[in-house]
Design an enzyme around this catalytic site. Structure first.
Site, PDB file in Angstrom:
ATOM      1  N   ILE A   1       0.830  -1.208   0.000  1.00 28.50           N
ATOM      2  CA  ILE A   1       0.000   0.000   0.000  1.00 28.50           C
ATOM      3  C   ILE A   1       0.865   1.258   0.000  1.00 28.50           C
ATOM      4  O   ILE A   1       1.828   1.364   0.764  1.00 28.50           O
ATOM      5  CB  ILE A   1      -0.943   0.004   1.231  1.00 28.50           C
ATOM      6  CG1 ILE A   1      -1.746  -1.306   1.280  1.00 28.50           C
ATOM      7  CG2 ILE A   1      -1.865   1.217   1.213  1.00 28.50           C
ATOM      8  CD1 ILE A   1      -2.560  -1.611   0.035  1.00 28.50           C
ATOM      9  N   LYS A   2       0.483   2.197  -0.874  1.00 33.22           N
ATOM     10  CA  LYS A   2       1.219   3.464  -0.970  1.00 33.22           C
ATOM     11  C   LYS A   2       0.347   4.565  -0.368  1.00 33.22           C
ATOM     12  O   LYS A   2      -0.806   4.747  -0.787  1.00 33.22           O
ATOM     13  CB  LYS A   2       1.509   3.743  -2.449  1.00 33.22           C
ATOM     14  CG  LYS A   2       2.626   4.719  -2.728  1.00 33.22           C
ATOM     15  CD  LYS A   2       2.919   4.689  -4.234  1.00 33.22           C
ATOM     16  CE  LYS A   2       3.900   5.747  -4.650  1.00 33.22           C
ATOM     17  NZ  LYS A   2       3.963   5.856  -6.127  1.00 33.22           N
ATOM     18  N   VAL A   3       0.898   5.244   0.637  1.00 31.83           N
ATOM     19  CA  VAL A   3       0.137   6.305   1.316  1.00 31.83           C
ATOM     20  C   VAL A   3       0.930   7.610   1.252  1.00 31.83           C
ATOM     21  O   VAL A   3       2.163   7.589   1.223  1.00 31.83           O
ATOM     22  CB  VAL A   3      -0.148   5.942   2.801  1.00 31.83           C
ATOM     23  CG1 VAL A   3      -0.973   4.673   2.919  1.00 31.83           C
ATOM     24  CG2 VAL A   3       1.137   5.828   3.609  1.00 31.83           C
TER      25      VAL A   3
END
Ligand code: G3P
Length: 216
Positions: A82-84
């Site tokens: 996941i890229k936040v």
């Protein structure tokens, strides 16, 4: 040093994969929008092509929304991470996800302090954007040097430095000299890295001379 490709174009990913130099993929909403396909369709296909981590960026800007998206994204492929964004909510989500064993790439990093915060939040990767700093007259590579130095001071940090917003082969070369863990590359930059005029000249000379060699 690991090489990721920064694209949503599955043809580019297949070609990079066939070269045997690909360790992972990063995507973002702009790259996905360029494909004209649904987010899920693109990511599911990418996760099937590559073995390495595939960064899937959240669209939500709030903590709960990011976690809800992350819960779905991790079902799109075993290698989806996941890229936040580097915001308060983004780092809260980073901590919650990494505590559960989900890989997280913290994106939109423009300072060493931000990189330190991401490390504290347990980020798997921190993505400093070198090209966008260069674009505003700052030295993107200097940020990589600063983060490498800061992280090296603290043995507990295991966040990997993922150089992003790469625009040309010198960014890659300098990242490797500085000891960055990963660079995520547009396909064009991968292509450029193979090229050297002396390789072409040398190959042409060998090919010409090979024709002069008697066959019997
Ligand atoms: O994926 C994040 C980053 O690599 C984007 O690069 O060229 O849009 O600044 P760029």
């Amino acid at each position: 040093m690991q090489f990721f490709i920064d694209t949503g174009d599955v043809d580019e990913i297949r070609e990079a994969q066939s070269l045997g130099i690909l360790d992972g993929v990063t995507t973002n909403p702009s790259l996905i929008a360029r494909t004209g396909r649904t987010h899920k369709e693109v990511i599911v296909e990418i996760c099937e092509i590559v073995d390495g981590p595939v960064s899937v960026e959240v669209n939500a800007e709030d903590y709960e929304g990011m976690l809800a998206e992350a819960e779905e994204f991790v079902t799109w492929g075993d290698n989806a991470i996941i890229k936040v964004p580097l915001t308060k909510d983004g780092l809260k989500a980073c901590k919650a996800l990494t505590d559960r064993g989900v890989g997280v790439n913290v994106t939109l990093c423009f300072s060493a302090n931000q990189a330190l915060l991401a490390a504290k939040a347990g980020a798997t990767y921190i993505s400093p954007f070198v090209g966008r700093l260069d674009d505003i007259g700052q030295d993107g590579m200097n940020l990589i040097a600063e983060i490498v130095e800061v992280y090296a001071n603290y043995p507990w940090i295991d966040t990997q430095i993922l150089v992003a917003s790469v625009r040309h082969p010198m960014h890659v070369h300098q990242s490797a000299q500085l000891g960055a863990d990963v660079a995520t590359l547009p396909f064009k930059v991968i292509d450029q890295m193979f090229k050297h005029p002396l390789t072409d000249i040398g190959l042409a000379k060998f090919a010409a001379d090979a024709k002069k060699v008697p066959t019997s």
